[in-house]
Design a protein around this motif. Sequence first.
Motif, short mmCIF file in Angstrom:
data_model
loop_
_atom_site.label_atom_id
_atom_site.label_comp_id
_atom_site.label_asym_id
_atom_site.label_seq_id
_atom_site.Cartn_x
_atom_site.Cartn_y
_atom_site.Cartn_z
N PRO A 66 0.84 -1.20 0.00
CA PRO A 66 0.00 0.00 0.00
C PRO A 66 0.87 1.25 0.00
O PRO A 66 2.05 1.20 0.38
CB PRO A 66 -0.79 -0.13 1.30
N TRP A 67 0.28 2.37 -0.40
CA TRP A 67 1.07 3.61 -0.46
C TRP A 67 0.21 4.84 -0.20
O TRP A 67 -1.00 4.84 -0.41
CB TRP A 67 1.79 3.74 -1.80
N ILE A 68 0.90 5.90 0.26
CA ILE A 68 0.33 7.24 0.41
C ILE A 68 1.28 8.18 -0.32
O ILE A 68 2.46 8.26 0.03
CB ILE A 68 0.24 7.69 1.88
N SER A 78 -0.46 10.93 -10.81
CA SER A 78 -0.61 9.49 -10.69
C SER A 78 0.72 8.84 -10.35
O SER A 78 1.78 9.32 -10.78
CB SER A 78 -1.14 8.92 -12.01
N ALA A 79 0.67 7.73 -9.62
CA ALA A 79 1.88 6.98 -9.28
C ALA A 79 2.41 6.18 -10.47
O ALA A 79 3.43 5.52 -10.35
CB ALA A 79 1.60 6.04 -8.11
N THR A 80 1.73 6.24 -11.59
CA THR A 80 2.15 5.44 -12.74
C THR A 80 3.26 6.10 -13.55
O THR A 80 3.97 5.42 -14.29
CB THR A 80 0.96 5.17 -13.68
N GLN A 81 3.41 7.42 -13.43
CA GLN A 81 4.34 8.11 -14.32
C GLN A 81 4.98 9.31 -13.62
O GLN A 81 4.58 9.69 -12.52
CB GLN A 81 3.61 8.59 -15.57
N GLY A 82 5.97 9.91 -14.29
CA GLY A 82 6.64 11.06 -13.73
C GLY A 82 7.45 10.69 -12.50
O GLY A 82 8.08 9.64 -12.44
N PHE A 83 7.40 11.55 -11.47
CA PHE A 83 8.05 11.27 -10.20
C PHE A 83 7.25 11.93 -9.09
O PHE A 83 6.52 12.90 -9.32
CB PHE A 83 9.52 11.72 -10.20
N VAL A 86 6.42 9.48 -1.83
CA VAL A 86 5.47 8.43 -1.44
C VAL A 86 5.93 7.70 -0.18
O VAL A 86 7.13 7.47 0.02
CB VAL A 86 5.28 7.43 -2.61
N TYR A 87 4.97 7.35 0.67
CA TYR A 87 5.20 6.42 1.77
C TYR A 87 4.84 5.02 1.27
O TYR A 87 3.72 4.78 0.80
CB TYR A 87 4.32 6.76 2.97
N LEU A 88 5.81 4.10 1.38
CA LEU A 88 5.62 2.71 0.96
C LEU A 88 5.78 1.80 2.17
O LEU A 88 6.71 1.98 2.97
CB LEU A 88 6.66 2.33 -0.10
N PHE A 89 4.89 0.81 2.29
CA PHE A 89 4.84 -0.05 3.47
C PHE A 89 5.32 -1.45 3.12
O PHE A 89 4.63 -2.19 2.41
CB PHE A 89 3.41 -0.10 4.00
N PRO A 90 6.51 -1.86 3.60
CA PRO A 90 7.03 -3.20 3.29
C PRO A 90 6.12 -4.30 3.81
O PRO A 90 5.46 -4.15 4.85
CB PRO A 90 8.38 -3.24 4.02
#
Length: 201
Positions: A66-68, A78-83, A86-90
């Motif tokens: 999941p991510w924020i 969108s998280a699909t492109q560009g930069f 983000v918070y990413l949860f292992p």
Amino acid sequence: MSLGHALRRIIREYPLARLDPLPGHPLAHVIRRGAPDEVRAALPAGAPGLLVKGSPGRGLHWAAVPWIAVFDPAVTTSATQGFYLVYLFPADREAVHLSLAQGTVAAIRAHGMRAEAALRADGPRLRARLSDFAERLPATAIGLGAAGELPRGYEAAHILGVTYALAALDDERRLRRDLATGLDAYRALKARGGLAGLHPP
């Protein structure tokens, strides 16, 4: 609820939440609404126009990771492109990564099986553009502990950031300071050419 509390709740509850149906789940609501609200509230003054979104998954399926995310609409929405930031949860430990990252799905569409290699090749060049942030955002690699194209892509797309163990989330002041630094790095990368000159797109 504070930013630290929201992040901590996702870390602690996500493994068991994934055993239940996604639609209507209380933690899915936290990831989509509650946590993004806390991130939005923690953004420094003078940061208007940014979008904050969270994703626990899509349709009936929980995400492996999941991510924020925080998006500058001039770069991407969108998280699909560009930069974006983000918070990413292992999936494999009680931690969370704050990551300045490249869009993974766009790289997969452009490079197919070579996407992970292309993203990893771009990382050092992007970090060179942000060398003045190296001490404050020292994590140059992240691990998400999940199999699959997207988790591996997120790992490869990471540029720089911070990794927090669960106990570190009690320090709300540090979380806000690191978020502001991450946002400064985001703006700096935008001003210094973004992803131009790297593997397209």
